[in-house]
Design a protein around this motif. Sequence first.
Motif, PDB file in Angstrom:
ATOM      1  N   ASP A 123       0.855  -1.183   0.000  1.00 17.07           N
ATOM      2  CA  ASP A 123       0.000   0.000   0.000  1.00 17.07           C
ATOM      3  C   ASP A 123       0.892   1.235   0.000  1.00 17.07           C
ATOM      4  O   ASP A 123       1.961   1.241   0.624  1.00 17.07           O
ATOM      5  CB  ASP A 123      -0.892  -0.007   1.241  1.00 17.07           C
ATOM      6  CG  ASP A 123      -2.015   1.001   1.177  1.00 17.07           C
ATOM      7  OD1 ASP A 123      -1.718   2.210   1.082  1.00 17.07           O
ATOM      8  OD2 ASP A 123      -3.185   0.590   1.245  1.00 17.07           O
ATOM      9  N   ALA A 125       0.472   3.697   1.650  1.00 13.33           N
ATOM     10  CA  ALA A 125       0.593   4.086   3.059  1.00 13.33           C
ATOM     11  C   ALA A 125       1.775   3.402   3.723  1.00 13.33           C
ATOM     12  O   ALA A 125       2.374   3.948   4.654  1.00 13.33           O
ATOM     13  CB  ALA A 125      -0.698   3.756   3.811  1.00 13.33           C
ATOM     14  N   ASP A 126       2.137   2.189   3.253  1.00 14.94           N
ATOM     15  CA  ASP A 126       3.316   1.526   3.797  1.00 14.94           C
ATOM     16  C   ASP A 126       4.576   2.318   3.494  1.00 14.94           C
ATOM     17  O   ASP A 126       5.523   2.339   4.283  1.00 14.94           O
ATOM     18  CB  ASP A 126       3.468   0.122   3.195  1.00 14.94           C
ATOM     19  CG  ASP A 126       2.327  -0.807   3.564  1.00 14.94           C
ATOM     20  OD1 ASP A 126       1.590  -0.482   4.506  1.00 14.94           O
ATOM     21  OD2 ASP A 126       2.175  -1.848   2.902  1.00 14.94           O
ATOM     22  N   SER A 132       5.465   0.396   8.774  1.00 17.83           N
ATOM     23  CA  SER A 132       4.075  -0.055   8.775  1.00 17.83           C
ATOM     24  C   SER A 132       3.818  -1.158   7.758  1.00 17.83           C
ATOM     25  O   SER A 132       2.693  -1.622   7.622  1.00 17.83           O
ATOM     26  CB  SER A 132       3.146   1.133   8.479  1.00 17.83           C
ATOM     27  OG  SER A 132       3.377   1.635   7.172  1.00 17.83           O
ATOM     28  N   ARG A 134       3.263  -4.548   5.788  1.00 20.42           N
ATOM     29  CA  ARG A 134       2.733  -5.850   6.140  1.00 20.42           C
ATOM     30  C   ARG A 134       3.488  -6.936   5.380  1.00 20.42           C
ATOM     31  O   ARG A 134       4.003  -6.700   4.293  1.00 20.42           O
ATOM     32  CB  ARG A 134       1.245  -5.934   5.780  1.00 20.42           C
ATOM     33  CG  ARG A 134       0.352  -4.982   6.528  1.00 20.42           C
ATOM     34  CD  ARG A 134      -1.074  -5.082   5.991  1.00 20.42           C
ATOM     35  NE  ARG A 134      -1.547  -6.450   5.969  1.00 20.42           N
ATOM     36  CZ  ARG A 134      -2.076  -7.097   7.015  1.00 20.42           C
ATOM     37  NH1 ARG A 134      -2.186  -6.454   8.178  1.00 20.42           N
ATOM     38  NH2 ARG A 134      -2.487  -8.337   6.925  1.00 20.42           N
ATOM     39  N   GLU A 333      -5.218  -1.056   0.616  1.00 23.65           N
ATOM     40  CA  GLU A 333      -5.525  -2.023   1.662  1.00 23.65           C
ATOM     41  C   GLU A 333      -5.648  -1.362   3.028  1.00 23.65           C
ATOM     42  O   GLU A 333      -6.526  -1.716   3.825  1.00 23.65           O
ATOM     43  CB  GLU A 333      -4.432  -3.089   1.689  1.00 23.65           C
ATOM     44  CG  GLU A 333      -4.653  -4.199   2.685  1.00 23.65           C
ATOM     45  CD  GLU A 333      -3.546  -5.233   2.663  1.00 23.65           C
ATOM     46  OE1 GLU A 333      -3.648  -6.216   3.426  1.00 23.65           O
ATOM     47  OE2 GLU A 333      -2.572  -5.055   1.899  1.00 23.65           O
ATOM     48  N   ALA A 334      -4.779  -0.389   3.317  1.00 21.45           N
ATOM     49  CA  ALA A 334      -4.836   0.282   4.620  1.00 21.45           C
ATOM     50  C   ALA A 334      -6.176   0.967   4.830  1.00 21.45           C
ATOM     51  O   ALA A 334      -6.726   0.963   5.937  1.00 21.45           O
ATOM     52  CB  ALA A 334      -3.698   1.300   4.736  1.00 21.45           C
ATOM     53  N   HIS A 339      -6.895   0.410   8.694  1.00 19.15           N
ATOM     54  CA  HIS A 339      -5.596   0.742   9.289  1.00 19.15           C
ATOM     55  C   HIS A 339      -5.344   2.244   9.204  1.00 19.15           C
ATOM     56  O   HIS A 339      -4.621   2.807  10.032  1.00 19.15           O
ATOM     57  CB  HIS A 339      -4.475  -0.011   8.576  1.00 19.15           C
ATOM     58  CG  HIS A 339      -4.690  -1.492   8.496  1.00 19.15           C
ATOM     59  ND1 HIS A 339      -5.038  -2.243   9.594  1.00 19.15           N
ATOM     60  CD2 HIS A 339      -4.619  -2.363   7.452  1.00 19.15           C
ATOM     61  CE1 HIS A 339      -5.170  -3.506   9.237  1.00 19.15           C
ATOM     62  NE2 HIS A 339      -4.925  -3.606   7.946  1.00 19.15           N
ATOM     63  N   GLU A 340      -5.889   2.870   8.179  1.00 20.19           N
ATOM     64  CA  GLU A 340      -5.896   4.323   8.015  1.00 20.19           C
ATOM     65  C   GLU A 340      -7.339   4.737   7.762  1.00 20.19           C
ATOM     66  O   GLU A 340      -8.070   4.039   7.049  1.00 20.19           O
ATOM     67  CB  GLU A 340      -5.019   4.755   6.832  1.00 20.19           C
ATOM     68  CG  GLU A 340      -3.561   4.345   6.933  1.00 20.19           C
ATOM     69  CD  GLU A 340      -2.785   5.228   7.885  1.00 20.19           C
ATOM     70  OE1 GLU A 340      -3.264   6.346   8.185  1.00 20.19           O
ATOM     71  OE2 GLU A 340      -1.701   4.804   8.318  1.00 20.19           O
ATOM     72  N   GLN A 407      -5.739   8.669  14.878  1.00 23.10           N
ATOM     73  CA  GLN A 407      -5.238   8.729  13.509  1.00 23.10           C
ATOM     74  C   GLN A 407      -5.578  10.021  12.778  1.00 23.10           C
ATOM     75  O   GLN A 407      -5.039  10.269  11.703  1.00 23.10           O
ATOM     76  CB  GLN A 407      -5.808   7.559  12.696  1.00 23.10           C
ATOM     77  CG  GLN A 407      -5.368   6.189  13.195  1.00 23.10           C
ATOM     78  CD  GLN A 407      -6.146   5.083  12.506  1.00 23.10           C
ATOM     79  OE1 GLN A 407      -7.371   5.060  12.545  1.00 23.10           O
ATOM     80  NE2 GLN A 407      -5.431   4.170  11.868  1.00 23.10           N
TER      81      GLN A 407
END
Length: 691
Positions: A123, A125-126, A132, A134, A333-334, A339-340, A407
Amino acid sequence: MRQERVHVMAGNAFAISDAQGDVEGDPTAPIGLFSWDTRFLAHWVLRIDGERLQALSRDDVTYFETRFFLVPGTASHYVDADVSVIRHRSLDDSFNERLIVLNHSPERAELTVRMEIGADFADIADVTKPGSARNRHVEVIPDSQLRQLRLRYRRERFGREAVVTSTEPAEVDECGMTFRVRIEPHGQWETDLHVGMTVRGEGDRDMRADLGTHRLHVHRNMREDLRGWLDRAPTLITDNNSLQRTYQRSLVDLAALRYEPLSSLARMPVGGLPWAMSLYGRDALITCLQTLPFTPELAPVVLRLLALLQGGQLDDTYEEEPGKILAELRYGEAAAFGHEPTTMYYGAADTTPLFVILLDEYERWSGDTDLVRELRHPARLALDWIDEYGDSLGDGYVRYQRRNSHQGLVNQCWKDSAEAITGRDGRQPALPRATCEVQGYAYDAKRRGARLARQVWGDPEYADRLEREAAQLKQRFNTDFWLADREYYALALDPDGAPADALTSNLGHLLWSGIVPAERAGALAEHLLGPDLFSGWGVRTLAAGQRVYNPVGSHLGAVWPWDNAIAASGLRRYHLDAEAARIVDGMFAMAARIGGPVPEVIAGYPRTLTKYPVQLPIAGHPQAWSSGGLLMLLATVLGLRPCGDDLLVSPALPAGLGQIELLDIPGKWGHSDAYGRDRADGVPTRRLGLS
């Protein structure tokens, strides 16, 4: 030394590689092939007989297409290389690469061509938040008979798939494709590699196919689409070659940043490469406001989608409130698994009034009253939000305080970094905060809502109420925010009404909104163009000399092109033409020196210290509201302003900008032409150009 990166992009898809065209996934950098917030390729490395390739040169054809000219081996082999390689890369909904291997020898060549392929489906976001990432199990299915390598990732209802195919026979294994190549003397071999990217949802369905948004291959229409986009924009006639290049570059960058969200078949702007390749409410609204005289087709799409996604309930996780306009939309995915909070995130105090401002401004340019009637309910809900949920303390000011304490964004204005809202001494005001520019937007939204109510919705009582509220807000604001001893407005008020007294670029937004009395505009202009705020390239976000000033701090002293475009427009609103011209001159000089896409932010170092604008590693480019900001600056110096069924033009050109003619400006007047020429004595002429 920072390694050169090469990108191609189309909509919300982009591929970033090294100078040779290779991709080696970096968990902390946006390297690879991304679309829909997911990295579909993390490894894409070409070898000839086991050797990596070195770059001779590159031909960047346009934003979606580039060519790499390469030779195998190390630099010492360049002069007598018997083999060279051309990688012709293009991108639309799919990633395409044509490999051409040339044999320059009088002898037959037998080569092993290997493309190493891998995916991690990370992602975005990763990448933005190291640590972060996965651990994902990627299913890899090689098929030599089909000349295909399929890479899959699935987690419950969330699925992503990349399928790599070749037009030539290949030995396909789990790590790539191998080609056994025989090339006759002075001959060539080629294959087309195609990477299809699929977004799968519930029941393993292709979400884009379900919505009918599949489009044909790049070579069918990408060039035609770009040509049509440029043809629909006004034609700039100028003897200033640098200005002409900047204009064309801005239009092309905006074309590159259009995408079709899953919920729409029409295109709208993403924020920018690489971090904001999705819908950001603030960025999209501002970009549309900037580009109405040039590319008005973006505005109705953005308005309709933001109305569709308008908040309808109270939700602390996503900071949703009834009537509130979206801040961010993500597909990764996040977001999908919480997750976000970015599936649909509403943590912004300014998007809601900006929605009403754009709706009114679009109608002024287009005359499209049908859209204003269609969006009457969302617009009224937005205006209601200003007074209800926006005014959380009941003191008449729009304030913000994150509802998602884990968050959510601490600062929910455009300066959204955690340390951005501060006093001169570095102390941050308590929450909920009322930043000054948001009050200006709220004032402007009420005035514009009143015009729409009176002229389109047929509701004079509502119009009268909005006008009264706007007048009261203006009076209250000019009492509470004004720092008389310093002759500027506070950046923000804390819950007790105490001011955060930092000197910032937000003063330009206040001029743009019209909330400033005419007698105070001159003092604000002196601050904006004074040595503490004005770097020579543009206005800094925070003035030099204050405790937390930092010329490389994003919101603590750096210079943003879009911010400067707003300031220049605000100065012209108050007839401060010479001051506006200085900002225009600095911004266009910056764009000319950079040459390529204008970044979202540059360092705030004085222009006398650095003859070249210092770019920041965090700065994305191209950025929609940076490219749109340059167009807004052009409209500002020409003084383009709709007035009823006419387009008013009042040029105020900086000395040395040269002759300008802007032909075929779209709008409800048909197509108008705007003219501006410098006289010999440097004083701009003023003409009214109407069709």
